[in-house]
Scaffold this motif. Structure first.
Motif, PDB file in Angstrom:
ATOM      1  N   THR A 120       0.837  -1.212   0.000  1.00 59.59           N
ATOM      2  CA  THR A 120       0.000   0.000   0.000  1.00 59.59           C
ATOM      3  C   THR A 120       0.865   1.252   0.000  1.00 59.59           C
ATOM      4  OG1 THR A 120      -1.665  -1.223   1.241  1.00 59.59           O
ATOM      5  CG2 THR A 120      -1.866   1.168   1.221  1.00 59.59           C
ATOM      6  N   VAL A 153       2.301   1.745  -3.506  1.00 62.52           N
ATOM      7  CA  VAL A 153       1.277   2.287  -4.412  1.00 62.52           C
ATOM      8  C   VAL A 153       1.043   3.763  -4.127  1.00 62.52           C
ATOM      9  CG1 VAL A 153      -1.175   2.144  -5.021  1.00 62.52           C
ATOM     10  CG2 VAL A 153       0.178   0.052  -4.817  1.00 62.52           C
ATOM     11  N   ASP A 154       1.001   4.123  -2.850  1.00 63.24           N
ATOM     12  CA  ASP A 154       0.828   5.541  -2.507  1.00 63.24           C
ATOM     13  C   ASP A 154       1.982   6.386  -3.031  1.00 63.24           C
ATOM     14  OD1 ASP A 154      -1.551   5.017  -1.257  1.00 63.24           O
ATOM     15  OD2 ASP A 154      -0.704   5.009   0.784  1.00 63.24           O
ATOM     16  N   ARG A 178       3.862   5.689  -5.632  1.00 64.39           N
ATOM     17  CA  ARG A 178       3.761   5.758  -7.097  1.00 64.39           C
ATOM     18  C   ARG A 178       2.674   6.728  -7.531  1.00 64.39           C
ATOM     19  NH1 ARG A 178       4.356  -0.569  -8.953  1.00 64.39           N
ATOM     20  NH2 ARG A 178       6.581  -0.732  -8.517  1.00 64.39           N
ATOM     21  N   LEU A 179       1.546   6.724  -6.826  1.00 68.06           N
ATOM     22  CA  LEU A 179       0.443   7.628  -7.197  1.00 68.06           C
ATOM     23  C   LEU A 179       0.791   9.084  -6.940  1.00 68.06           C
ATOM     24  CD1 LEU A 179      -2.670   5.641  -5.966  1.00 68.06           C
ATOM     25  CD2 LEU A 179      -1.924   6.017  -8.315  1.00 68.06           C
ATOM     26  N   SER A 180       1.579   9.344  -5.920  1.00 69.15           N
ATOM     27  CA  SER A 180       1.926  10.731  -5.604  1.00 69.15           C
ATOM     28  C   SER A 180       3.202  11.178  -6.302  1.00 69.15           C
ATOM     29  CB  SER A 180       2.070  10.896  -4.095  1.00 69.15           C
ATOM     30  OG  SER A 180       3.164  10.134  -3.620  1.00 69.15           O
ATOM     31  N   ASP A 181       3.759  10.323  -7.146  1.00 68.51           N
ATOM     32  CA  ASP A 181       4.993  10.616  -7.896  1.00 68.51           C
ATOM     33  C   ASP A 181       6.164  10.965  -6.985  1.00 68.51           C
ATOM     34  OD1 ASP A 181       3.979  10.073 -10.358  1.00 68.51           O
ATOM     35  OD2 ASP A 181       3.297  12.122 -10.733  1.00 68.51           O
ATOM     36  N   GLN A 182       6.201  10.372  -5.824  1.00 68.00           N
ATOM     37  CA  GLN A 182       7.352  10.556  -4.940  1.00 68.00           C
ATOM     38  C   GLN A 182       8.274   9.362  -5.131  1.00 68.00           C
ATOM     39  OE1 GLN A 182       5.812  10.900  -1.011  1.00 68.00           O
ATOM     40  NE2 GLN A 182       5.014  12.957  -1.316  1.00 68.00           N
ATOM     41  N   ARG A 232      10.997   4.299  -1.843  1.00 65.52           N
ATOM     42  CA  ARG A 232      10.319   3.308  -2.684  1.00 65.52           C
ATOM     43  C   ARG A 232      11.156   2.044  -2.857  1.00 65.52           C
ATOM     44  NH1 ARG A 232       8.752   4.536  -8.836  1.00 65.52           N
ATOM     45  NH2 ARG A 232       8.889   2.394  -9.536  1.00 65.52           N
TER      46      ARG A 232
END
Length: 156
Positions: free
Chosen positions: A83, A86-87, A89-93, A104
């Motif tokens: 999770t 995924v967070d 990746r979604l926030s582009d960090q 990451r």
């Protein structure tokens, strides 16, 4: 121990046989009392030795319960790390080609370690489930069907 035998004999000689047996406790001479005391102490030492080496019975059922609990805990940590990845990746960090020390990459390495531990535990749980047929039933029947279903759910 011999001091207690000698002390008992001397006490009876000093206070007398009538006073020593006034409470209803019979008097036994040392040659009759010593072997019983020696056997009692020896039996106590033997029982203490056995329960020191085997303090609790370790069965396949107890190992299966422990492994299943550990497996569920590892799955919870695995879910948490996935999770978090995924967070990120979604926030582009962390970027697409992030360095090795990025959060990451560390999370991805942790996820791999959790998965490896889970595979090892799955093999152990399957093996202990198979051994349940041969286990001695002490204290009741082990719920093999329930645990088999739980192990199958963990594998899914």
């Amino acid at each position: 121990m011999t001091n207690a035998w000698i002390g008992y004999e001397l006490q009876v000689r000093v206070i007398g046989l009538e006073v020593a047996t006034a409470t209803g406790q019979p008097f036994y001479p040392t040659y009759k009392l010593a072997p019983y005391r020696l056997l009692t102490v020896g039996a106590g030492v033997l029982v203490a030795y056995i329960w020191t080496i085997f303090p609790v019975p370790i069965t396949e059922a107890s190992v299966l319960r422990r492994d299943l609990g550990g497996s569920l805990f590892i799955l919870a940590k695995y879910l948490s790390s996935v999770t978090a990845i995924v967070d990120l990746r979604l926030s582009d960090q962390g970027g697409v080609d992030s360095p090795i020390v990025s959060p990451r990459r560390r999370l991805e390495n942790l996820t791999k370690k959790y998965l490896e531990k889970e595979v090892v535990l799955m093999n152990s749980m399957r093996q202990n489930l198979e051994y349940q047929h041969w286990d001695i039933k002490v204290g009741g029947e082990f719920p093999t069907k329930i645990y088999k279903a739980l192990v199958e759910e963990v594998q899914k």
